[in-house]
Design a protein around this motif. Sequence first.
Motif, mmCIF file in Angstrom:
data_model
loop_
_atom_site.group_PDB
_atom_site.id
_atom_site.type_symbol
_atom_site.label_atom_id
_atom_site.label_comp_id
_atom_site.label_asym_id
_atom_site.label_seq_id
_atom_site.Cartn_x
_atom_site.Cartn_y
_atom_site.Cartn_z
ATOM 1 N N ILE A 185 58.585 16.352 76.290
ATOM 2 C CA ILE A 185 57.813 15.168 75.917
ATOM 3 C C ILE A 185 58.649 14.251 75.032
ATOM 4 C CG2 ILE A 185 55.841 14.366 74.532
ATOM 5 C CD1 ILE A 185 54.292 16.783 75.503
ATOM 6 N N VAL A 197 55.794 12.761 79.611
ATOM 7 C CA VAL A 197 56.750 13.764 80.077
ATOM 8 C C VAL A 197 57.967 13.023 80.604
ATOM 9 C CG1 VAL A 197 57.202 15.526 81.825
ATOM 10 C CG2 VAL A 197 55.024 15.514 80.593
ATOM 11 N N GLN A 232 50.577 16.506 72.440
ATOM 12 C CA GLN A 232 51.075 17.437 73.460
ATOM 13 C C GLN A 232 50.029 17.825 74.501
ATOM 14 O OE1 GLN A 232 53.715 20.661 72.295
ATOM 15 N NE2 GLN A 232 52.648 22.086 73.647
#
Length: 303
Positions: A185, A197, A232
């Motif tokens: 990331i 990503v 995340q």
Amino acid sequence: METYTFVAEEKARIDKWMSEQSDWSRSQIQDWIKAGDLLVNGQIVKPNYKLQEGDEIVVTVPDAVELEVLPEDIPLDVVYEDEDVIVVNKARGMVVHPAAGHTSGTLVNALLYHCDDLSGINGVKRPGIVHRIDKDTTGLLMVAKNDVAHESLASQLKDRKIKREYIALVHGEVAHELGTIEAPIGRDTNDRQRMTVTDKNAKEAITHFRLLERYKDFTLVECKLETGRTHQIRVHMRYIGHPLAGDPKYGPRRTIQLNGQALHAATLGFFHPRTNEWLEFEAKLPADFEAELAKLDKIEKTR
């Protein structure tokens, strides 16, 4: 103030190229250009200046004006507290620490009122803050009350010894009962407020997930963090085609009636920094999250 020097490697608009080479936003770079704090080959330029290969860019970053962070009498849901550590169950809508646009009403403001001592490792704006969760993410957060505790907890995070499990409601039907998303990331070069990503200037990111419940058009999953990159879970679930419900940044516009993403930090475990005893805490889903689940049609029970 600090001075930074860059050499252009391609032809590109200066504010866009500079934002891709740094963590500075395009708007911040434009402000520095207008203020004469950014020079190209020693000359003042306009924000739309087109760089040529070999151009030398010198940025003089003005000294930051330190925010005065004041204690505020804001209710806190304290799950655990001793002389070293506080564990709180953060409410939706609360920013963790002061920043531009959020100078009051933060968790740090509340903590400063609640207790006399917080670690000073992260400075005046983020005292005691070892890790963060997003403004509209609810759930458990650990805070260090002294520097020794802060160093211990930060080390545990780095060594992946902290247990962090989240419950998330995502769009669509997740096909697998268990899975691991291992995808780096980094910052989205097209939108500095988003992560994505990518292989460019990215960091390793690993999320494990387990299916909890299936609903019509949605799936409830448990996500376990092995790493802790910004956004995340939100980025990883979007990456596999199942963005979080209610997520205004990474999800679809039409979604559940929740003021923010359906993401809750449900479990937090760590070794106590003084006694080395394993501590583990759980927080139930907030009422608004439970209310949205109650509106959905279950397909099958898997837990």
